[in-house]
Design an enzyme around this catalytic site. Structure first.
Site, mmCIF file in Angstrom:
data_model
loop_
_atom_site.group_PDB
_atom_site.id
_atom_site.type_symbol
_atom_site.label_atom_id
_atom_site.label_comp_id
_atom_site.label_asym_id
_atom_site.label_seq_id
_atom_site.Cartn_x
_atom_site.Cartn_y
_atom_site.Cartn_z
ATOM 1 N N ARG A 96 0.827 -1.209 0.000
ATOM 2 C CA ARG A 96 0.000 0.000 0.000
ATOM 3 C C ARG A 96 0.856 1.252 0.000
ATOM 4 N NH1 ARG A 96 0.127 3.965 2.735
ATOM 5 N NH2 ARG A 96 0.101 2.806 4.692
ATOM 6 N N SER A 97 1.987 1.226 0.717
ATOM 7 C CA SER A 97 2.873 2.387 0.744
ATOM 8 C C SER A 97 3.407 2.708 -0.645
ATOM 9 C CB SER A 97 4.042 2.145 1.703
ATOM 10 O OG SER A 97 3.613 2.124 3.043
ATOM 11 N N GLY A 136 10.252 13.711 -1.699
ATOM 12 C CA GLY A 136 11.280 14.068 -0.727
ATOM 13 C C GLY A 136 10.903 15.275 0.107
ATOM 14 N N ARG A 274 -7.588 -24.210 17.174
ATOM 15 C CA ARG A 274 -6.687 -24.453 18.300
ATOM 16 C C ARG A 274 -7.479 -25.031 19.482
ATOM 17 N NH1 ARG A 274 -1.486 -25.416 20.015
ATOM 18 N NH2 ARG A 274 -0.981 -24.274 21.930
ATOM 19 N N LEU A 344 -2.960 -15.911 19.161
ATOM 20 C CA LEU A 344 -2.144 -16.936 18.519
ATOM 21 C C LEU A 344 -1.069 -17.504 19.442
ATOM 22 C CD1 LEU A 344 -3.615 -15.697 16.041
ATOM 23 C CD2 LEU A 344 -1.501 -15.980 14.778
ATOM 24 N N GLU A 369 3.537 10.210 7.599
ATOM 25 C CA GLU A 369 2.426 11.072 7.153
ATOM 26 C C GLU A 369 1.760 11.772 8.344
ATOM 27 O OE1 GLU A 369 2.823 11.163 4.193
ATOM 28 O OE2 GLU A 369 3.280 9.179 3.425
ATOM 29 N N GLY A 370 2.560 12.131 9.326
ATOM 30 C CA GLY A 370 2.048 12.817 10.520
ATOM 31 C C GLY A 370 1.940 11.865 11.692
#
Length: 390
Positions: A96-97, A136, A274, A344, A369-370
């Site tokens: 996604r990045s 950048g 499990r 898990l 991004e903040g």
């Protein structure tokens, strides 16, 4: 006994809030990734490998700059873009990045602030995945306060001379063109710096514990000479790069819902198989409380994302609303990933299972991004009218 839910978002039937095209886009991206990325993602994460071979395929599917109009871009609505980000991050934040930086930072900066010549030169190639872009802004000593950037561009006749460095740049080592923000005598301006320009170099960052299936780099500029045509003519002041960040944050607030969904699906499946004390752990009250709390958190995060998607499609979304989405949804997704890891048990630390990998990735998403602190102060300023950044 009723059958367990395969998709925890079905709890509130949230797919009913989408139109047919939005559902088709989401399912197409999900199916593509199930075939081309999901089987290998654990190995890519472990080997710190980004699958460059997928880039042209992402372009062919129309996922690069998909919410932009013209120049070979798909031109779909913002909600569809968000849903694609959700499915990408359900596999891994690194995928996604890549798409976020390519479309919402690199391409959007050119699409919104570039000249017609710059748009024609770069956008069709970036949309097709024939070229890669990066953005950048962040520097080694400047993160949350980009107005203090040290990178400078000085006029030399009709040219510009660029000096400085940028840090933590996604796609930097892959990029054919970098959108670089620098201080000038007229304030902050943006420049397009093609790979191969003398004085421009990149160095990939190694030994990451997060976003390992992603290329993260340092950009260096040593007396880089750029023609006047390299400057983004419509970008003036800090508001320009910040508007690009808002585009990327929108993709994030959808994307992290996908990571959280994937964690919850993995934990639900594991808990059903499990066996402890003679029955599946999904039958224990404490485990069901965890699932119920996480499903409520996931559903409310998705509702928030959809609401913000509709606001963006209507052209009425405000920056503080995007901050609400980024702040809430990343925080909730990280909490879900960590809680799923506990279900898990010892197996949760294995790359065979997704939750801890997602949790590691989300530690980066929480910051970039903040940071959460910055988005908290954005919301605080919207509520009080007082800027508390200093």
């Amino acid at each position: 006994m009723s059958a367990p839910m395969k998709d925890p978002l079905d709890l509130l039937d949230l797919s009913s809030q989408l139109d047919e095209q939005e559902r088709d886009i989401q399912h197409t991206v999900r199916d593509f990734l199930a075939d081309r990325a999901r089987p290998q993602i654990g190995e890519w994460f472990e080997d710190a490998h980004f699958p460059r071979e997928l880039i042209p395929e992402l372009g062919k599917m129309g996922l690069l700059g998909m919410h932009l109009q013209g120049y070979g871009c798909a031109g779909v609505n913002a909600t569809s873009y968000g849903l694609a980000c959700l499915e990408l991050e359900a596999v891994d934040s690194g995928l996604r990045s890549f798409v976020s930086v390519q479309g919402s930072l690199s391409m959007f900066s050119i699409w919104r602030y570039g000249s017609e010549e710059q748009k024609q030169e770069w956008l069709p190639r970036l949309a097709a995945g024939e070229a890669v872009g990066c953005f950048g802004l962040t520097e080694p000593d400047v993160g949350s306060d980009p107005g203090r950037m040290r990178t400078r561009a000085v006029r030399d006749g009709d040219d510009w001379i660029l000096n400085g460095s940028k840090m933590w740049i996604t796609n930097g080592g892959l990029a054919d063109v970098a959108t670089v923000w620098a201080g000038t005598e007229d304030g902050i301006r943006g420049f397009l710096v093609p790979r191969g320009t003398p004085g421009f170099s990149t160095s990939d960052i190694k030994h990451k514990m997060s976003l390992r299936a992603s290329v993260t780099s340092e950009l260096s500029f040593d007396d880089v000479r750029l023609p006047a045509s390299a400057r983004l003519p419509e970008a003036r002041g800090l508001g320009a790069p910040l508007s690009c960040l808002n585009e990327a944050r929108f993709g994030i607030l959808f994307g992290v819902v996908g990571a959280a969904r994937d964690c919850l699906q993995a934990a639900l499946s594991y808990a059903d198989s499990r066996i402890q004390f003679g029955k599946p752990i999904s039958a224990f009250q404490l485990t069901q409380k965890k699932f119920a709390d996480m499903a409520v958190s996931l559903s409310t995060s998705m509702l928030l994302a959809l609401h913000l998607g509709r606001l963006k499609d209507a052209g009425t979304i405000r920056s503080e609303q995007v901050s609400v989405g980024k702040l809430n949804n990343v925080r909730e997704a990280l909490g879900i990933a960590r809680e799923c890891r506990t279900i898990l048990g010892g197996n949760g630390i294995s790359l065979e299972y997704a939750p801890l990998r997602h949790a590691n990735n989300l530690e980066s998403v929480l910051t970039y991004e903040g940071t959460s602190e910055i988005h908290t102060l954005v919301v605080g300023q919207a509520l009080t009218g007082q800027a508390a950044y200093r």
